[in-house]
Design an enzyme around this catalytic site. Structure first.
Site, PDB file in Angstrom:
ATOM      1  CG  ASN A  90      -2.005   0.974   1.060  1.00 25.96           C
ATOM      2  OD1 ASN A  90      -2.015   2.009   0.376  1.00 25.96           O
ATOM      3  ND2 ASN A  90      -2.899   0.961   1.915  1.00 25.96           N
ATOM      4  CG  ASP A  91       1.494   3.327   3.417  1.00 24.22           C
ATOM      5  OD1 ASP A  91       0.310   3.852   3.160  1.00 24.22           O
ATOM      6  OD2 ASP A  91       1.461   2.974   4.680  1.00 24.22           O
ATOM      7  CB  VAL A  92       6.115   0.560  -0.661  1.00 24.80           C
ATOM      8  CG1 VAL A  92       6.577   0.327   0.867  1.00 24.80           C
ATOM      9  CG2 VAL A  92       5.310  -0.891  -1.048  1.00 24.80           C
ATOM     10  CB  VAL A  93       2.578   1.086  -4.618  1.00 26.99           C
ATOM     11  CG1 VAL A  93       3.655  -0.197  -4.967  1.00 26.99           C
ATOM     12  CG2 VAL A  93       1.181   0.743  -3.859  1.00 26.99           C
TER      13      VAL A  93
END
Lengths: 462, 95
Positions: free
Chosen positions: A388-391
């Site tokens: 989630n956050d890493v994309v």
């Protein structure tokens, strides 16, 4: 005769140290890594053998210790699941630190009143770092294993309390130096243990990769400090190597999260994946496009290039094998498949690579963030699974976003993005992900393992 | 005493540099095996533990030494073995 043993010992330690360095060097290439690890193990064997050579030994105790410890090690190494690797490494860190501290404590009692002040300083240092690593590692284990809440445990005035405790350790150390008091020494051990609990307790579950790396470094420094106590170069060199390794990994993890080590340790963020319950849903005025498994299968089967971007959600769902199977099917159809691995995709540095390697993904398919990012422009389909956050593209441009500045996988630059997720709940940071609303993004809702299995069946029929 | 401590400190600092140099070259793919492998190396405290048991007769030291040997051996044996097991999983391209 005694002299010969001294020489043999010195040479043996030199050889062991050299083998450790060669071993670490060989760990830098997948092809030579296995041999490198074995050279390092040989170095350890040599160090152990020359240590007991020609000494007046309490053989029964030594053998008992070696057998008990060795057996526990064998069982742990054989049984551990790859998903639990961070916990295991955490425990090993703690035991390494604990062993160093115990040696220092024994030296304290052995030295008695006649101990030289400079030796005493090294003993106290080694005890402090070792004890802190020991207790801190067990807290880290508890958080990773889910025995303790992943939420950061922050006391009021946490950083002040930490500093006071640290000063307390220094004060007790000085008092031990002046008086030789064994009670004060025990107090120092207790406060060091408590400080380890406080420091790691304040770190959020999602930040455990940093904590584990840091504790790895401490376990090395504890060994080096014990090396100073015993004036043993093998311990000093090995400790320095491990200390450096842990520091590098800590810094890599911090950079990957765009946080400073101080922020990780004291800011009390990163509450863990369980913090995502509750408020979620779709942001106002924005719509997400859903895609069916059938359509997703058609899109991927007809693509020229597919990049799979896995997050820890994939490991939680135990979907590695299904994903690996999917990649193989696509490759059989002539699709070029790669994996994009963000540095914090797992629960420790390099964790996702191991999880995929276990599912028989060849390592040349695993691409680092810096390597894969320029390639997204020419990618037909990106399949995001449990990340989630890493994309989240907000990290690139939205200065108000909590993750602004964090390096991410630029999956949004691909022609099509398919995001597999259980629901619209935000990730641990609780941040809305604008990727999900982008025009080229299609949501594929469902459990990762189920969905990948369904995709596999559909692709067979395409 | 203080002289050998200084020599030790020289060695420590130089080994730190060697460590930074060598480990910076390890790619992210191998970071977990690097960590478990270097972890096993920090079990070198076993050397200190063996010396404690062999040099002291007091029962307290024996207990401390025994515990230290157990801790360090778990670290050494478990660390090297689990690293070996993990590296077995890293398949060469094309296989």
């Amino acid at each position: 005769m005694g002299d010969y043993f001294t020489y043999a010992r010195a040479l043996g330690y030199l050889l062991a140290s050299a083998l450790f360095i060669v071993g670490l060097q060989m760990l830098s290439k997948p092809k030579s890594a296995k041999a490198g690890n074995r050279w390092a193990a040989l170095g350890m064997l040599i160090a152990i053998v020359v240590t007991v050579l020609g000494q007046q030994l309490n053989l029964a105790v030594i053998l008992a210790g070696i057998v008990v410890g060795g057996l526990i090690g064998v069982v742990a190494a054989r049984r551990v699941q790859m998903t639990s690797m961070p916990q295991l490494v955490g425990i090993f860190n703690g035991l390494g630190g604990g062993a160093s501290a115990l040696v220092a404590v024994a030296e304290f009692y052995k030295g008695g009143a006649g101990i030289e002040i400079i030796t005493l300083v090294t003993i106290l240092l080694s005890t402090f770092i070792g004890a802190l690593t020991f207790s801190g590692s067990f807290v880290a284990f508890g958080k990773l294993q889910g025995l303790i809440s992943g939420k950061p445990i922050i006391l009021p005035l946490q950083s002040t309390i930490d500093v006071v405790f640290l000063l307390f350790v220094v004060g007790l150390g000085i008092y031990v130096g002046v008086s030789g008091s064994a009670v004060a020494f025990l107090g120092l051990i207790a406060v060091s243990l408590l400080l380890g609990v406080l420091l790691v307790g304040a770190i959020g579950g999602a930040d455990m990769p940093v904590a584990i790396s840091l504790l790895n470094s401490y376990s090395g420094l504890a060994a080096a400090a014990t090396g100073f106590v015993l004036l043993n170069n093998a311990l000093i060199i090995s400790g320095a190597l491990v200390g450096a390794s842990g520091l590098i990994l800590t810094s890599i993890m911090c950079k990957a999260m765009n946080r400073s080590i101080w922020n990780v340790m004291f800011a009390g963020v990163g509450g863990g994946a369980d913090a995502s319950s509750g408020q979620a849903g779709v942001a106002e005025g924005k719509t997400v496009r859903e895609v069916s498994v059938e359509d997703a299968a058609v899109v991927m089967a007809n693509a020229q290039s597919v990049v799979i971007a896995p997050g820890y959600g994939l490991a939680v769902a135990q979907a590695q094998h299904e994903v690996s199977e999917l990649a193989k099917q696509l490759e059989a159809r002539g699709v070029d498949v790669k994996y994009a691995i963000h540095p914090v995709a797992g629960r420790m540095p390099g964790h996702m690579n191991v999880l995929l390697a276990e599912a028989n993904v060849p390592y040349d398919k695993l691409h680092d963030m810096d390597d894969i990012n320029p390639q997204f422009d020419n990618t037909d389909v990106v399949l995001v699974i449990g990340a989630n956050d890493v994309v989240n593209p907000a990290a690139r441009h939205d200065q108000s976003s909590p993750i602004y500045g964090m390096p991410i996988l630029d999956v949004d630059k691909a022609r099509n993005v398919i995001v597999n997720k259980r629901s619209m709940n935000p990730g641990f940071a609780g941040i809305e992900n604008e990727l999900f609303y982008a025009e080229n993004t299609f949501m594929l809702f469902g459990d990762a393992k189920d969905t990948m299995a369904k995709l596999n069946r559909e692709i067979k029929d395409v | 005493m203080i002289d050998s401590l200084f020599v030790g400190f020289y060695i420590f600092v130089l080994a730190l540099f060697v460590g930074f140099e060598v480990i910076t070259k390890v790619p992210p793919t191998l970071h977990t095996p690097l960590m478990s492998g270097s972890n096993a190396i920090s079990g070198i405290a076993i050397v200190g533990a063996l010396l404690v048991v062999s040099s002291v007769e007091g029962s307290l030291s024996t207990v401390l030494g025994f515990l230290a040997i157990v801790f360090a051996m778990v670290n050494v044996v478990g660390g090297f073995m689990v690293t070996d097991r993990m590296l077995d999983m890293f398949k060469r391209p094309g296989k």
